[in-house]
Scaffold this active site. Structure first.
Site, PDB file in Angstrom:
ATOM      1  N   ILE A 237       0.842  -1.203   0.000  1.00 47.09           N
ATOM      2  CA  ILE A 237       0.000   0.000   0.000  1.00 47.09           C
ATOM      3  C   ILE A 237       0.874   1.248   0.000  1.00 47.09           C
ATOM      4  CG2 ILE A 237      -1.665   1.337   1.318  1.00 47.09           C
ATOM      5  CD1 ILE A 237      -2.750  -1.209   2.487  1.00 47.09           C
ATOM      6  N   VAL A 244       7.156  -0.136   5.402  1.00 50.06           N
ATOM      7  CA  VAL A 244       6.459  -0.555   4.184  1.00 50.06           C
ATOM      8  C   VAL A 244       5.152  -1.177   4.661  1.00 50.06           C
ATOM      9  CG1 VAL A 244       6.641  -1.923   2.084  1.00 50.06           C
ATOM     10  CG2 VAL A 244       8.707  -1.142   3.210  1.00 50.06           C
ATOM     11  N   ASP A 381       3.546  13.120  15.337  1.00 50.37           N
ATOM     12  CA  ASP A 381       3.705  13.204  13.873  1.00 50.37           C
ATOM     13  C   ASP A 381       2.322  13.416  13.263  1.00 50.37           C
ATOM     14  OD1 ASP A 381       4.908  13.213  11.405  1.00 50.37           O
ATOM     15  OD2 ASP A 381       5.064  11.041  11.221  1.00 50.37           O
TER      16      ASP A 381
HETATM   17  P1  ADP Z   1       4.822   5.636   7.822  1.00 50.19           P
HETATM   18  O1  ADP Z   1       5.543   5.711   9.122  1.00 50.19           O
HETATM   19  O2  ADP Z   1       5.607   4.954   6.750  1.00 50.19           O
HETATM   20  O3  ADP Z   1       4.222   6.953   7.402  1.00 50.19           O
HETATM   21  P2  ADP Z   1       2.072   4.842   8.237  1.00 50.19           P
HETATM   22  O4  ADP Z   1       1.590   4.088   9.428  1.00 50.19           O
HETATM   23  O5  ADP Z   1       1.712   6.289   8.173  1.00 50.19           O
HETATM   24  O6  ADP Z   1       3.623   4.626   8.087  1.00 50.19           O
HETATM   25  O7  ADP Z   1       1.516   4.107   6.949  1.00 50.19           O
HETATM   26  C1  ADP Z   1       1.820   4.543   5.662  1.00 50.19           C
HETATM   27  C2  ADP Z   1       0.581   4.570   4.799  1.00 50.19           C
HETATM   28  O8  ADP Z   1       0.003   3.284   4.735  1.00 50.19           O
HETATM   29  C3  ADP Z   1      -0.503   5.449   5.340  1.00 50.19           C
HETATM   30  O9  ADP Z   1      -0.389   6.772   4.878  1.00 50.19           O
HETATM   31  C4  ADP Z   1      -1.765   4.810   4.841  1.00 50.19           C
HETATM   32  O10 ADP Z   1      -2.048   5.267   3.548  1.00 50.19           O
HETATM   33  C5  ADP Z   1      -1.396   3.344   4.782  1.00 50.19           C
HETATM   34  N1  ADP Z   1      -1.870   2.657   5.989  1.00 50.19           N
HETATM   35  C6  ADP Z   1      -1.191   2.455   7.142  1.00 50.19           C
HETATM   36  N2  ADP Z   1      -1.910   1.776   8.022  1.00 50.19           N
HETATM   37  C7  ADP Z   1      -3.097   1.516   7.423  1.00 50.19           C
HETATM   38  C8  ADP Z   1      -4.279   0.827   7.802  1.00 50.19           C
HETATM   39  N3  ADP Z   1      -4.408   0.268   9.006  1.00 50.19           N
HETATM   40  N4  ADP Z   1      -5.279   0.762   6.912  1.00 50.19           N
HETATM   41  C9  ADP Z   1      -5.171   1.324   5.706  1.00 50.19           C
HETATM   42  N5  ADP Z   1      -4.103   1.966   5.274  1.00 50.19           N
HETATM   43  C10 ADP Z   1      -3.064   2.074   6.111  1.00 50.19           C
HETATM   44 MG    MG Z   2       2.752   8.098   8.018  1.00 49.93          MG
END
Ligand code: ADP
Ligand code: MG
Length: 498
Positions: A237, A244, A381
């Site tokens: 995603i 990742v 964040d």
């Molecule tokens: P990072 O630290 O890489 O920013 P995130 O937790 O923000 O990690 O996740 C990156 C992206 O993945 C998010 O912006 C979102 O689009 C997608 N994502 C993360 N967790 C979920 C979830 N539980 N359901 C749907 N999409 C998710």
């Molecule tokens: Mg993020």
């Protein structure tokens, strides 16, 4: 520098006697050479009449390589013969050969090939080849196969045998005569280019794989599928700097069903990404005694662990956020926010109407207060990138770096969060959106005076508060803090392999 090597001035065609005497002179020269072993690899070339230029290191290296490759191929042929024996069906070892087809082109089979194709109407005439006896003509008009002009034309024609992607031009058409040295350099260049492009391709493929997950992580993911926790891992995603995120179909865990759609957040084990973020965890008293004892790989796991505990606290306060399914080392499995494989959009991409946007703002304001007061957390964040819009609600994600307000920089992080939120919603035209100062005071319940928009003064207050907090915490730290008892996250995976 001429990349093709120095070009011998084309000498006029000469008689057999001249050639012989010139060879004799070179041979004598060879014998005086102070590197006797180096003449060895070129021996087969000498037999075939071409005298290697032993003054060039490059040439010597190439000769050595060719000699080695030929020996390898000879051995391969013997093995092939032995392997196939008298069997009617034989297996070819051709693909394992070292010498490229054109490297071998001075074999007599090639000469036969050329004769066969000589009458191609679309090509200029291929040069005359020399019969096996080594010369043509009679008496004074004898031309040997070493005749410079013939050799030159022959070399030009041999360029046809280069790989198809090498554009050699119509050398024959313009009666180009390539000296052996130039031809060899071209051949070598074309060969090394091919190898280089193959290597580049390989590297590219490798790096794509690496960017997603390393073999250890792949194994962990595979184990989860094998254990039935996941039915299937579908695709990526998001690839961020620190993680990742993959979409997967849930299976079941200890008889309990796992949500139909889940995500795997894989924290990157390439440590350099994390080096700037030490302060979020190093100064978090919950991890204090553990941080100093851990190797860097385990520190990465702490991030995953931290996200899990923070999500559990948020869940308790009923803040919309993903449900934690399981934590395996640096992989956190949680419920998917979205539907039918389509993840919910980040709020910055959600294209909300003004009413929804206003709604979202009040939800965020409420969540920030809950986070601070009920969860005892600061997101650290928080921005339009870490809030998803799903089923008319704002969902908070990405809480691995969240800290308690008493963290030495906790209030500064909160101030930054407030600035992101108030800037975003103000830009989106939400007139109710408070200024960063008011938002900070509303969330914390503090009453830091807001003097003439002076950020420096406001920040000084915040830092002073943090200092007081720190002194207070120092006193409390003397007691042992039972970590995790307040959180109800799933049990941690024991460290099996390291
Ligand atoms: P990072 O630290 O890489 O920013 P995130 O937790 O923000 O990690 O996740 C990156 C992206 O993945 C998010 O912006 C979102 O689009 C997608 N994502 C993360 N967790 C979920 C979830 N539980 N359901 C749907 N999409 C998710
Ligand atoms: Mg993020």
């Amino acid at each position: 520098m001429n990349p093709w090597g120095s070009v011998n001035p084309a000498a006029p065609a000469c008689s057999l006697a001249d050639v012989m005497s010139e060879q004799l002179a070179r041979q004598l020269d060879e014998e005086n050479n102070t590197f006797p072993t180096l003449t060895e690899p070129g021996a087969d070339l000498m037999l075939s009449g071409e005298v290697p230029d032993t003054t060039s290191d490059l040439m010597l290296a190439q000769i050595l390589q060719m000699q080695f490759d030929r020996e390898f191929d000879d051995q391969l042929r013997r093995e092939e013969k032995k392997f196939n024996g008298d069997s009617k069906v034989s297996i070819s070892f051709e693909n394992y050969r070292m010498v490229h087809p054109y490297e071998d082109s001075d074999s007599s089979e090639d000469e036969v090939d050329w004769q066969d194709t000589r009458h191609d109407p679309y090509r200029a005439e291929k040069p005359q080849t020399t019969p096996r006896k080594g010369f043509t003509g009679k008496g004074k008009n004898i031309t040997t196969k070493h005749d410079e002009v013939n050799c030159g034309r022959k070399n030009t024609a041999r360029m046809d045998n280069f790989a198809p992607e090498v554009h050699v031009g119509d050398g024959l058409g313009m009666d180009l005569k390539l000296s052996n040295q130039v031809f060899n350099s071209l051949k070598q260049h074309c060969y090394s280019e091919q190898r280089r492009s193959a290597k580049l391709h390989e590297k590219k493929e490798h790096s794509t794989a690496e960017q997603a997950v390393d073999p250890r992580t792949r194994l962990l993911m595979y184990k989860m599928v094998n254990a039935g926790v996941l039915e299937n891992i579908n695709g990526c995603i998001s690839t961020g700097k620190e993680s990742v995120v993959f979409h997967a179909d849930g299976g079941s865990l200890e008889e309990q069903p796992v949500p139909d759609e889940v995500v795997l957040k894989v924290f990157k084990t390439t440590l350099n990404e994390f080096k700037n973020r030490d302060r979020y965890i190093k100064d978090d008293y919950r991890f204090n005694d553990r941080f100093s004892k851990l190797n860097p790989r385990k520190v990465i796991r702490l991030w995953a662990e931290k996200e899990m505990h923070n999500l559990a606290r948020m869940k308790k306060a009923e803040i919309p956020c993903p449900d934690v399914v399981v934590l395996k080392k640096h992989i956190l499995v949680m419920s998917f926010i979205g539907k039918d494989h389509v993840p919910a959009p980040k709020i910055k991409d959600a294209m909300l109407g003004s009413e929804d946007m206003k709604n979202a703002y009040y939800q965020v304001l409420h969540m920030m207060q809950q986070l601070y007061r009920e969860c005892n957390l600061v997101h650290a964040d928080l921005s339009e990138y870490n809030m998803l819009w799903h089923e008319g609600k704002v969902w908070l994600i990405d809480v691995s770096q969240s800290v308690e307000p008493t963290h030495p920089h906790g209030l500064e992080f909160l101030f930054r969060d407030c600035r992101n939120i108030s800037t975003f919603f103000q830009k989106k035209g939400v007139s109710e959106a408070m200024s960063v100062y008011d938002l900070f005071n509303t969330v914390t319940g503090l009453q830091i005076p807001v003097g003439a928009e002076n950020e420096a003064e406001f920040m000084a207050e915040i830092v002073a508060l943090e200092k007081r907090n720190e002194d207070h915490v120092q006193k409390r730290r003397k007691k042992v803090f039972p970590f995790a008892s307040e959180d109800s996250g799933p049990p941690l995976e024991p460290d099996a392999d390291d």
